[in-house]
Design a protein around this motif. Structure first.
Motif, short mmCIF file in Angstrom:
data_model
loop_
_atom_site.label_atom_id
_atom_site.label_comp_id
_atom_site.label_asym_id
_atom_site.label_seq_id
_atom_site.Cartn_x
_atom_site.Cartn_y
_atom_site.Cartn_z
N SER A 47 9.14 5.56 -5.26
CA SER A 47 8.55 5.37 -6.58
C SER A 47 7.57 4.19 -6.57
O SER A 47 7.56 3.37 -5.64
N GLY A 48 6.78 4.11 -7.62
CA GLY A 48 5.88 2.97 -7.76
C GLY A 48 6.62 1.65 -7.87
O GLY A 48 6.15 0.63 -7.37
N THR A 49 7.78 1.69 -8.50
CA THR A 49 8.58 0.48 -8.62
C THR A 49 9.07 0.01 -7.26
O THR A 49 8.99 -1.18 -6.92
N GLU A 50 9.55 0.95 -6.44
CA GLU A 50 9.99 0.60 -5.08
C GLU A 50 8.82 0.12 -4.24
O GLU A 50 8.96 -0.84 -3.47
N ALA A 51 7.67 0.77 -4.39
CA ALA A 51 6.49 0.36 -3.63
C ALA A 51 6.04 -1.04 -4.05
O ALA A 51 5.64 -1.85 -3.21
N ALA A 52 6.12 -1.33 -5.33
CA ALA A 52 5.76 -2.68 -5.82
C ALA A 52 6.65 -3.73 -5.18
O ALA A 52 6.16 -4.77 -4.72
N ARG A 53 7.94 -3.45 -5.12
CA ARG A 53 8.87 -4.40 -4.47
C ARG A 53 8.48 -4.62 -3.01
O ARG A 53 8.47 -5.76 -2.52
N ALA A 54 8.18 -3.55 -2.31
CA ALA A 54 7.81 -3.65 -0.89
C ALA A 54 6.53 -4.47 -0.73
O ALA A 54 6.45 -5.33 0.15
N LEU A 55 5.54 -4.20 -1.57
CA LEU A 55 4.26 -4.91 -1.44
C LEU A 55 4.37 -6.38 -1.82
O LEU A 55 3.80 -7.25 -1.15
N LEU A 56 5.11 -6.66 -2.87
CA LEU A 56 5.20 -8.04 -3.33
C LEU A 56 6.13 -8.88 -2.46
O LEU A 56 6.12 -10.11 -2.56
N GLY A 57 6.86 -8.23 -1.58
CA GLY A 57 7.70 -8.95 -0.63
C GLY A 57 7.03 -9.11 0.73
O GLY A 57 7.61 -9.69 1.64
N GLY A 58 5.80 -8.62 0.87
CA GLY A 58 5.10 -8.66 2.15
C GLY A 58 4.13 -9.82 2.27
O GLY A 58 4.06 -10.69 1.40
N GLU A 59 3.38 -9.78 3.34
CA GLU A 59 2.40 -10.84 3.63
C GLU A 59 1.23 -10.82 2.64
O GLU A 59 0.86 -11.84 2.09
N HIS A 60 0.62 -9.65 2.48
CA HIS A 60 -0.47 -9.50 1.50
C HIS A 60 0.15 -9.04 0.19
O HIS A 60 0.83 -8.02 0.15
N ARG A 61 -0.04 -9.79 -0.85
CA ARG A 61 0.58 -9.48 -2.14
C ARG A 61 -0.50 -9.15 -3.17
O ARG A 61 -0.96 -10.03 -3.89
N PRO A 62 -0.89 -7.88 -3.24
CA PRO A 62 -1.88 -7.51 -4.26
C PRO A 62 -1.26 -7.60 -5.64
O PRO A 62 -0.04 -7.61 -5.79
N ARG A 63 -2.09 -7.67 -6.63
CA ARG A 63 -1.59 -7.56 -7.99
C ARG A 63 -1.21 -6.10 -8.20
O ARG A 63 -1.85 -5.20 -7.67
N ILE A 64 -0.18 -5.88 -8.98
CA ILE A 64 0.32 -4.53 -9.22
C ILE A 64 0.20 -4.21 -10.71
O ILE A 64 0.65 -4.99 -11.55
N VAL A 65 -0.42 -3.08 -11.02
CA VAL A 65 -0.41 -2.54 -12.38
C VAL A 65 0.31 -1.20 -12.29
O VAL A 65 -0.12 -0.31 -11.56
N LEU A 66 1.43 -1.10 -12.99
CA LEU A 66 2.20 0.13 -12.99
C LEU A 66 1.80 1.00 -14.17
O LEU A 66 1.38 0.48 -15.22
N ALA A 114 8.28 -5.77 -15.37
CA ALA A 114 8.32 -7.23 -15.28
C ALA A 114 9.26 -7.68 -14.17
O ALA A 114 8.96 -8.63 -13.44
N ALA A 115 10.39 -7.01 -14.02
CA ALA A 115 11.39 -7.40 -13.02
C ALA A 115 10.86 -7.30 -11.59
O ALA A 115 11.26 -8.08 -10.74
N VAL A 116 9.96 -6.34 -11.32
CA VAL A 116 9.42 -6.21 -9.97
C VAL A 116 8.21 -7.10 -9.75
O VAL A 116 7.69 -7.17 -8.64
N GLY A 117 7.74 -7.76 -10.81
CA GLY A 117 6.60 -8.67 -10.67
C GLY A 117 5.25 -8.04 -10.92
O GLY A 117 4.23 -8.57 -10.49
N ALA A 118 5.23 -6.91 -11.63
CA ALA A 118 3.95 -6.26 -11.95
C ALA A 118 3.12 -7.15 -12.86
O ALA A 118 3.65 -7.83 -13.74
N SER A 119 1.81 -7.11 -12.66
CA SER A 119 0.88 -7.87 -13.50
C SER A 119 0.61 -7.16 -14.82
O SER A 119 0.08 -7.77 -15.74
N GLY A 120 0.94 -5.88 -14.89
CA GLY A 120 0.71 -5.14 -16.11
C GLY A 120 1.38 -3.79 -16.08
O GLY A 120 1.79 -3.30 -15.02
N LEU A 121 1.52 -3.19 -17.27
CA LEU A 121 2.07 -1.86 -17.42
C LEU A 121 1.15 -1.08 -18.34
O LEU A 121 0.83 -1.54 -19.44
N LEU A 122 0.70 0.08 -17.89
CA LEU A 122 -0.24 0.91 -18.63
C LEU A 122 0.43 2.21 -19.01
O LEU A 122 1.01 2.89 -18.16
#
Length: 133
Positions: free
Chosen positions: A70-89, A103-111
């Motif tokens: 899911s996008g939520t799982e992918a956000a966790r993986a990305l925000l825990g890595g070396e390159h941390r892009p901003r995430i808009v879910l 908010a819990a996964v650290g997304a910059s926004g929700l659309l």
């Protein structure tokens, strides 16, 4: 035009959604904006993570509910890595639980997917990295 576009570097965006027609619509919207640049598309969270790690976009715009990862799982993986892009879910469902999950996964926004394009563009610009220099 945003300050970033005037500075000469558009905000790079990866889009991930399991519906090809929806991804295409987002691509068409982004193509009209000189300060935003679509650099990749994925149909699931696995693809989003792979693209984000290889392309290093400023922002990853992705659906919360995709098959596989899911996008939520992918956000966790990305925000825990070396390159941390901003995430808009993105989500179809408006609920406090969705906002809390983003908010819990650290997304910059929700659309909400029913939002007008102006909301999408504003969220991407707000999530993009600040202009330096």
């Amino acid at each position: 035009m945003s300050a970033r576009a005037r500075a000469g570097r558009p905000i790079s965006v990866v889009v991930a959604d399991d519906r090809a027609a929806f991804r295409r619509g987002l691509a068409l919207i982004l193509a009209t904006q000189p300060d935003l640049r679509l650099v990749g598309e994925a149909e699931d969270g696995y693809g989003a993570v792979e693209l984000a790690r290889s392309l290093r976009p400023d922002v990853v715009l992705m659906d919360m509910d995709m098959p596989g990862m899911s996008g939520t799982e992918a956000a966790r993986a990305l925000l825990g890595g070396e390159h941390r892009p901003r995430i808009v879910l993105m989500t179809t469902y408006d609920s406090p639980g969705r906002r809390e999950e983003a908010a819990a996964v650290g997304a910059s926004g929700l659309l909400l997917k029913v939002s007008p394009p102006e909301h999408l563009l504003a969220l991407l610009r707000a999530a993009g990295p600040p202009v330096t220099g």
